[in-house]
Design a protein around this motif. Structure first.
Motif, mmCIF file in Angstrom:
data_model
loop_
_atom_site.group_PDB
_atom_site.id
_atom_site.type_symbol
_atom_site.label_atom_id
_atom_site.label_comp_id
_atom_site.label_asym_id
_atom_site.label_seq_id
_atom_site.Cartn_x
_atom_site.Cartn_y
_atom_site.Cartn_z
ATOM 1 N N ASN A 136 0.833 -1.195 0.000
ATOM 2 C CA ASN A 136 0.000 0.000 0.000
ATOM 3 C C ASN A 136 0.872 1.251 0.000
ATOM 4 O OD1 ASN A 136 -1.968 -2.041 0.714
ATOM 5 N ND2 ASN A 136 -3.285 -0.383 1.410
ATOM 6 N N ILE A 137 0.479 2.256 -0.768
ATOM 7 C CA ILE A 137 1.151 3.548 -0.715
ATOM 8 C C ILE A 137 0.646 4.234 0.552
ATOM 9 C CG2 ILE A 137 1.670 5.692 -1.907
ATOM 10 C CD1 ILE A 137 2.535 3.173 -3.434
ATOM 11 N N VAL A 138 1.562 4.464 1.495
ATOM 12 C CA VAL A 138 1.178 4.926 2.832
ATOM 13 C C VAL A 138 1.863 6.255 3.139
ATOM 14 C CG1 VAL A 138 1.165 4.322 5.284
ATOM 15 C CG2 VAL A 138 0.907 2.531 3.568
ATOM 16 N N VAL A 139 1.116 7.153 3.780
ATOM 17 C CA VAL A 139 1.623 8.481 4.151
ATOM 18 C C VAL A 139 1.130 8.807 5.559
ATOM 19 C CG1 VAL A 139 1.646 9.290 1.756
ATOM 20 C CG2 VAL A 139 -0.403 9.646 3.163
ATOM 21 N N PRO A 140 1.681 9.853 6.201
ATOM 22 C CA PRO A 140 1.148 10.280 7.504
ATOM 23 C C PRO A 140 -0.329 10.634 7.405
ATOM 24 C CG PRO A 140 3.273 11.289 7.105
ATOM 25 C CD PRO A 140 2.885 10.629 5.816
ATOM 26 N N ALA A 141 -1.044 10.425 8.483
ATOM 27 C CA ALA A 141 -2.487 10.648 8.470
ATOM 28 C C ALA A 141 -2.861 12.097 8.182
ATOM 29 C CB ALA A 141 -3.085 10.215 9.811
ATOM 30 N N ASP A 142 -1.962 13.033 8.514
ATOM 31 C CA ASP A 142 -2.287 14.443 8.297
ATOM 32 C C ASP A 142 -1.769 14.977 6.963
ATOM 33 O OD1 ASP A 142 0.414 14.420 8.836
ATOM 34 O OD2 ASP A 142 0.333 15.869 10.488
ATOM 35 N N ALA A 143 -1.286 14.080 6.094
ATOM 36 C CA ALA A 143 -0.810 14.516 4.772
ATOM 37 C C ALA A 143 -1.971 15.117 3.979
ATOM 38 C CB ALA A 143 -0.210 13.341 4.013
ATOM 39 N N PRO A 144 -1.701 16.141 3.149
ATOM 40 C CA PRO A 144 -2.778 16.861 2.456
ATOM 41 C C PRO A 144 -3.294 16.184 1.202
ATOM 42 C CG PRO A 144 -0.675 17.864 1.924
ATOM 43 C CD PRO A 144 -0.388 16.775 2.923
ATOM 44 N N TYR A 145 -3.161 14.892 1.077
ATOM 45 C CA TYR A 145 -3.674 14.159 -0.081
ATOM 46 C C TYR A 145 -4.267 12.839 0.399
ATOM 47 C CZ TYR A 145 1.424 14.125 0.447
ATOM 48 O OH TYR A 145 2.689 14.207 0.965
ATOM 49 N N ASP A 146 -5.292 12.387 -0.296
ATOM 50 C CA ASP A 146 -6.047 11.211 0.137
ATOM 51 C C ASP A 146 -6.069 10.094 -0.896
ATOM 52 O OD1 ASP A 146 -6.887 12.274 2.680
ATOM 53 O OD2 ASP A 146 -8.258 13.585 1.554
ATOM 54 N N ASP A 147 -5.382 10.303 -2.025
ATOM 55 C CA ASP A 147 -5.314 9.248 -3.027
ATOM 56 C C ASP A 147 -3.993 9.373 -3.790
ATOM 57 O OD1 ASP A 147 -5.689 11.355 -4.914
ATOM 58 O OD2 ASP A 147 -7.856 11.045 -4.891
ATOM 59 N N LEU A 148 -3.685 8.367 -4.606
ATOM 60 C CA LEU A 148 -2.413 8.345 -5.309
ATOM 61 C C LEU A 148 -2.291 9.507 -6.280
ATOM 62 C CD1 LEU A 148 0.259 6.970 -5.964
ATOM 63 C CD2 LEU A 148 -0.965 5.475 -7.570
ATOM 64 N N GLU A 149 -3.371 9.839 -6.949
ATOM 65 C CA GLU A 149 -3.323 10.947 -7.912
ATOM 66 C C GLU A 149 -2.928 12.248 -7.215
ATOM 67 O OE1 GLU A 149 -6.077 13.095 -11.356
ATOM 68 O OE2 GLU A 149 -6.973 11.594 -10.021
ATOM 69 N N GLY A 150 -3.519 12.512 -6.052
ATOM 70 C CA GLY A 150 -3.189 13.725 -5.320
ATOM 71 C C GLY A 150 -1.748 13.730 -4.825
ATOM 72 N N PHE A 151 -1.252 12.564 -4.437
ATOM 73 C CA PHE A 151 0.132 12.422 -3.969
ATOM 74 C C PHE A 151 1.108 12.744 -5.091
ATOM 75 C CE2 PHE A 151 3.356 9.195 -2.085
ATOM 76 C CZ PHE A 151 3.973 10.191 -1.337
ATOM 77 N N ILE A 152 0.854 12.189 -6.266
ATOM 78 C CA ILE A 152 1.727 12.436 -7.411
ATOM 79 C C ILE A 152 1.660 13.894 -7.846
ATOM 80 C CG2 ILE A 152 2.064 11.907 -9.865
ATOM 81 C CD1 ILE A 152 1.341 9.006 -9.221
ATOM 82 N N GLU A 153 0.462 14.470 -7.864
ATOM 83 C CA GLU A 153 0.325 15.872 -8.249
ATOM 84 C C GLU A 153 1.077 16.780 -7.271
ATOM 85 O OE1 GLU A 153 -0.905 17.160 -11.050
ATOM 86 O OE2 GLU A 153 -1.146 15.058 -11.661
#
Length: 326
Positions: A136-153
């Motif tokens: 799973n692509i995992v990030v801190p809970a308070d990161a400002p993105y909620d899906d892979l597309e937002g993470f890449i953007e």
């Protein structure tokens, strides 16, 4: 004379029983008449303690120990995403007492990335004995993105600023390359080691995101420290059917990691089959089903020797298709 004949008959029967080990034979043997196993079985685990590959190997080892009536010792031999262990034991003792526990992402990924010059066929495949809960692509809970597309953007908007933890050589490294070369991600890529080490790096703020087996990150996701953006499985785990899939954003981003037991090349086929038969038995219990439901979020998935080899070939072909993107 009749008494003499009776004594001779009894003697012949005793000799026959002795030739069979005194118990009428054994359900598994090495082809030479001696029962298997007769001593400690060693399983060398390609990844560090605390990760999913180690956990599943130890669960299997404990179950086999009860079934076979001999000690089964699991030893971690780590380094280079499992390549160290595989290189060390692929030509090990082919006596039916040496096995290697790994996962298909490491086995096939190391070959695809050129970390090693051998693949699954450098071993005797014994069994595929489970499917991972999914990288799973995992990030801190308070990161400002909620899906892979937002993470890449976000990475495109801040080139080189988002630190992404990877592991050189295997499935996680391939995921990173696919996100970069096909998804356009612009992460600052950091080698953070095995899953247990990547988790520590993420929790400690050394990286801003990484790929982890859901089972490894589950407690931290459930207590609100981390969140999963998606699974890299081709389909969501049995027990978590609503998980988002990475392939919805990048169609090529599919990694179906499975747990595999191998033997050194040249291990007699009858011993490989005997070990597989034991694995099929111990993984067919309610206890095993409960364990994989809880830990892997999957139903049991166990293959015989022939099907395991065919599955490994399919997995290898998939990983070889990633080579142009590495």
């Amino acid at each position: 004379m009749k008494r003499m004949l009776s004594l001779l008959t009894v003697l012949v029967m005793l000799l026959a029983l002795a030739a069979c080990g005194g118990n009428g034979g054994s359900s598994s043997n090495d082809g030479g008449g001696s029962s298997w196993p007769e001593k400690t079985i060693n399983i060398y685990v390609t990844h560090a303690a605390g990760g999913d590959t180690d956990y599943m190997a130890r669960q299997l080892g404990e179950a086999l120990q009860k079934e076979l009536g001999q000690s089964v010792v699991c030893t971690n031999v780590t380094g280079s995403n499992g390549a160290t262990c595989m290189q060390q034991y692929k030509d090990g003792d082919a006596d039916g007492y040496t096995f290697i526990a790994s996962n298909t992402a490491a086995l096939n990924g190391n070959e695809a990335t050129g970390m090693v010059d051998f693949g699954y066929d450098a071993f005797e495949p014994v069994a595929i004995y489970g499917i991972q809960s999914g990288e799973n692509i995992v990030v801190p809970a308070d990161a400002p993105y909620d899906d892979l597309e937002g993470f890449i953007e976000a990475s495109k908007a801040n080139p080189g600023q988002i630190k992404y933890g990877t592991s050189t050589g295997g499935g996680v490294y391939i995921q990173t390359c696919v996100m970069t070369n096909l998804g356009g991600a612009q992460f600052n890529i950091i080698d953070a080691g095995d899953a247990a080490n990547r988790l520590t790096a993420l929790l400690g703020g050394e990286v801003d995101g990484t790929s982890l087996p859901y089972s490894t990150a589950a407690d931290y996701i459930e207590n609100g420290q981390l969140k999963s953006l998606c699974t890299c499985l081709s389909k969501a785990p049995t027990m978590m059917p609503d998980q988002k899939s990475a392939s919805e954003t990048i169609p090529e981003l599919i990694v179906d990691t499975e747990y595999v037991l191998l033997a050194p090349k040249g291990t007699p086929a009858e011993l490989v089959e005997a070990m597989n038969a034991a694995i099929l038995k111990v993984t067919g219990t309610d206890e095993w089903k409960t364990m994989v439901n809880d830990y892997c979020c999957q139903d049991p998935f166990v293959l015989n020797v022939a099907d395991s080899a065919a599955n490994l070939k399919e997995q290898r072909d998939l990983f070889q298709s990633f080579v142009p993107f590495l």
